[in-house]
Design a protein around this motif. Structure first.
Motif, PDB file in Angstrom:
ATOM      1  N   UNK A  14     -25.975   3.844  -2.340  1.00 16.57           N
ATOM      2  CA  UNK A  14     -25.278   4.522  -3.061  1.00 16.57           C
ATOM      3  C   UNK A  14     -25.002   2.733  -3.266  1.00 16.57           C
ATOM      4  N   UNK A  15     -24.188   1.504  -3.372  1.00  8.96           N
ATOM      5  CA  UNK A  15     -23.439   1.310  -3.730  1.00  8.96           C
ATOM      6  C   UNK A  15     -24.530   0.099  -4.770  1.00  8.96           C
ATOM      7  N   UNK A  16     -26.032  -0.219  -4.236  1.00  8.16           N
ATOM      8  CA  UNK A  16     -27.123  -0.742  -5.381  1.00  8.16           C
ATOM      9  C   UNK A  16     -27.662   0.200  -6.333  1.00  8.16           C
ATOM     10  N   UNK A  17     -27.357   1.890  -6.407  1.00  9.22           N
ATOM     11  CA  UNK A  17     -27.217   2.281  -6.755  1.00  9.22           C
ATOM     12  C   UNK A  17     -26.477   2.363  -8.291  1.00  9.22           C
ATOM     13  N   UNK A  18     -24.849   1.915  -8.036  1.00 10.63           N
ATOM     14  CA  UNK A  18     -23.828   2.190  -9.127  1.00 10.63           C
ATOM     15  C   UNK A  18     -24.145   1.038  -9.773  1.00 10.63           C
ATOM     16  N   UNK A  19     -24.403  -0.089  -8.886  1.00 12.71           N
ATOM     17  CA  UNK A  19     -24.775  -1.648  -9.216  1.00 12.71           C
ATOM     18  C   UNK A  19     -25.573  -1.039 -10.800  1.00 12.71           C
ATOM     19  N   UNK A  20     -26.719  -0.352 -10.056  1.00 11.66           N
ATOM     20  CA  UNK A  20     -28.291  -0.798 -11.065  1.00 11.66           C
ATOM     21  C   UNK A  20     -27.989  -0.010 -12.456  1.00 11.66           C
ATOM     22  N   UNK A  21     -26.911   1.294 -12.313  1.00 12.12           N
ATOM     23  CA  UNK A  21     -27.206   2.484 -13.063  1.00 12.12           C
ATOM     24  C   UNK A  21     -25.641   1.018 -14.101  1.00 12.12           C
ATOM     25  N   UNK A  22     -25.264   1.115 -13.852  1.00 14.33           N
ATOM     26  CA  UNK A  22     -23.384   0.214 -14.618  1.00 14.33           C
ATOM     27  C   UNK A  22     -23.724  -0.927 -15.128  1.00 14.33           C
ATOM     28  N   UNK A  23     -25.150  -1.560 -14.689  1.00 11.92           N
ATOM     29  CA  UNK A  23     -25.659  -2.797 -15.573  1.00 11.92           C
ATOM     30  C   UNK A  23     -26.643  -2.651 -16.440  1.00 11.92           C
ATOM     31  N   UNK A  24     -27.638  -1.535 -16.392  1.00 14.74           N
ATOM     32  CA  UNK A  24     -27.855  -1.094 -17.213  1.00 14.74           C
ATOM     33  C   UNK A  24     -27.454  -0.614 -18.532  1.00 14.74           C
ATOM     34  N   UNK A  25     -26.084  -0.379 -18.320  1.00 16.78           N
ATOM     35  CA  UNK A  25     -25.072   0.371 -19.357  1.00 16.78           C
ATOM     36  C   UNK A  25     -24.653  -1.130 -20.081  1.00 16.78           C
ATOM     37  N   UNK A  26     -24.228  -2.294 -19.696  1.00 16.47           N
ATOM     38  CA  UNK A  26     -24.414  -3.460 -19.523  1.00 16.47           C
ATOM     39  C   UNK A  26     -25.355  -4.546 -21.109  1.00 16.47           C
ATOM     40  N   UNK A  27     -26.428  -3.772 -20.293  1.00 13.02           N
ATOM     41  CA  UNK A  27     -27.719  -4.739 -20.716  1.00 13.02           C
ATOM     42  C   UNK A  27     -27.635  -4.106 -22.130  1.00 13.02           C
ATOM     43  N   UNK A  28     -27.325  -2.577 -21.691  1.00  9.95           N
ATOM     44  CA  UNK A  28     -28.406  -1.702 -22.777  1.00  9.95           C
ATOM     45  C   UNK A  28     -27.137  -1.414 -24.227  1.00  9.95           C
ATOM     46  N   UNK A  29     -26.072  -2.167 -23.871  1.00 10.78           N
ATOM     47  CA  UNK A  29     -25.036  -1.925 -24.807  1.00 10.78           C
ATOM     48  C   UNK A  29     -24.104  -0.846 -24.841  1.00 10.78           C
ATOM     49  N   UNK A  30     -24.107   0.533 -23.854  1.00  9.34           N
ATOM     50  CA  UNK A  30     -24.172   1.828 -23.712  1.00  9.34           C
ATOM     51  C   UNK A  30     -23.186   2.044 -24.294  1.00  9.34           C
ATOM     52  N   UNK A  31     -22.875   3.432 -25.333  1.00 13.26           N
ATOM     53  CA  UNK A  31     -21.254   3.759 -25.467  1.00 13.26           C
ATOM     54  C   UNK A  31     -20.711   4.835 -24.259  1.00 13.26           C
ATOM     55  N   UNK A  32     -19.934   5.118 -24.391  1.00 18.61           N
ATOM     56  CA  UNK A  32     -19.555   6.561 -23.293  1.00 18.61           C
ATOM     57  C   UNK A  32     -19.598   7.772 -23.643  1.00 18.61           C
ATOM     58  N   UNK A  33     -20.696   8.770 -23.652  1.00 21.70           N
ATOM     59  CA  UNK A  33     -20.770   9.675 -24.099  1.00 21.70           C
ATOM     60  C   UNK A  33     -20.446  10.929 -23.854  1.00 21.70           C
ATOM     61  N   UNK A  34     -19.212  11.009 -23.644  1.00 17.60           N
ATOM     62  CA  UNK A  34     -18.292  12.083 -23.289  1.00 17.60           C
ATOM     63  C   UNK A  34     -17.058  11.405 -22.774  1.00 17.60           C
ATOM     64  N   UNK A  35     -16.005  12.369 -24.314  1.00 22.67           N
ATOM     65  CA  UNK A  35     -14.734  12.005 -23.183  1.00 22.67           C
ATOM     66  C   UNK A  35     -14.449  12.087 -22.161  1.00 22.67           C
ATOM     67  N   UNK A  36     -12.587  11.465 -21.938  1.00 18.49           N
ATOM     68  CA  UNK A  36     -12.637  11.862 -20.196  1.00 18.49           C
ATOM     69  C   UNK A  36     -11.988  13.805 -20.587  1.00 18.49           C
ATOM     70  N   UNK A  37     -11.671  13.263 -18.595  1.00 16.96           N
ATOM     71  CA  UNK A  37     -11.277  14.275 -18.026  1.00 16.96           C
ATOM     72  C   UNK A  37      -9.253  14.659 -18.794  1.00 16.96           C
ATOM     73  N   UNK A  38      -8.711  15.532 -19.014  1.00 14.49           N
ATOM     74  CA  UNK A  38      -7.093  15.108 -19.037  1.00 14.49           C
ATOM     75  C   UNK A  38      -6.525  15.171 -17.772  1.00 14.49           C
TER      76      UNK A  38
END
Length: 215
Positions: free
Chosen positions: A128-152
């Motif tokens: 689980x931790x390895x997956x979170x880090x892998x997905x998160x770091x992919x977002x950092x490397x690709x400079x992804x933007x948050x695609x959906x608004x937060x829940x209020x």
């Protein structure tokens, strides 16, 4: 076990994650000054790196469900109205979202982190931790933007304001998405791991199909 009793909420395996500078011990998800132009109030105190990391989690979450929910029983927990997240969703201190952001003003800057609320008690925490880090770091490397608004505040997953996609409802559905040729899981983990892990989940499904249960 993720869901031992059908009429009660299940057992979670939430994972908290933050990143720190090894030299200064500074929390890299924390912003030194509030961002007056933040696209959402929820991320006013979240660093650019933290925003990209969050975007990576949001984009990749549907493709890695067999790691976060690896058994037949996992999906008995991930149902509506039982305090478990069922869509791709996020929000500041939101305890119904699949990703809860913990950050100022409700927490100190050094405590800034993400709580990924999808995993249950039946997961392998190292995967689980390895997956979170892998997905998160992919977002950092690709400079992804948050695609959906937060829940209020007061908004629950699955409501009219929830823009997130529904997560897999079964291990079979999750495994098919996980092993698909364009899966983000393949991008971050490679074919060897995905094919092997998917094979173990398909083996469990075959055993389940053959089982004669009380039901």
């Amino acid at each position: 076990m993720a869901k031992p009793r059908e009429n009660l909420p299940g057992n979670s395996g939430h994972m908290h994650v933050s990143l720190c500078d090894p030299d200064t011990n500074q929390n890299l998800f924390a912003r030194s000054e509030p961002d007056p132009n933040a696209p959402y109030e929820d991320i006013k105190h979240l660093s650019d790196l933290g925003r990209h990391f969050l975007a990576g989690l949001i984009e990749g979450l549907p493709d890695v469900m067999p790691i976060f929910a690896p058994t037949i029983n996992s999906y008995k927990r991930l149902v509506e109205n039982f305090w478990a997240p069922v869509t791709v969703s996020w929000g500041l201190e939101h305890r119904a979202a699949s990703i809860r952001l913990i950050a100022p003003p409700t927490a100190s800057p050094k405590s800034t982190r993400f709580e990924v609320r999808v995993p249950g008690a039946d997961t392998n925490p190292y995967l689980v931790l390895a997956t979170i880090l892998a997905l998160g770091w992919r977002g950092v490397e690709k400079k992804l933007e948050i695609p959906i608004p937060p829940l209020g505040k007061g908004e629950d997953v699955g409501g009219a304001s929830d823009k997130g996609v529904r997560l897999a409802k079964s291990l079979r559905e999750a495994t098919e998405k996980f092993k698909s040729k364009d899966s983000i899981a393949r991008e971050v983990f490679g074919d060897d791991f995905v094919d092997h892990f998917a094979g173990t989940r398909e083996h469990e499904l075959r055993l389940w199909d053959e089982a004669v249960t009380d039901w």
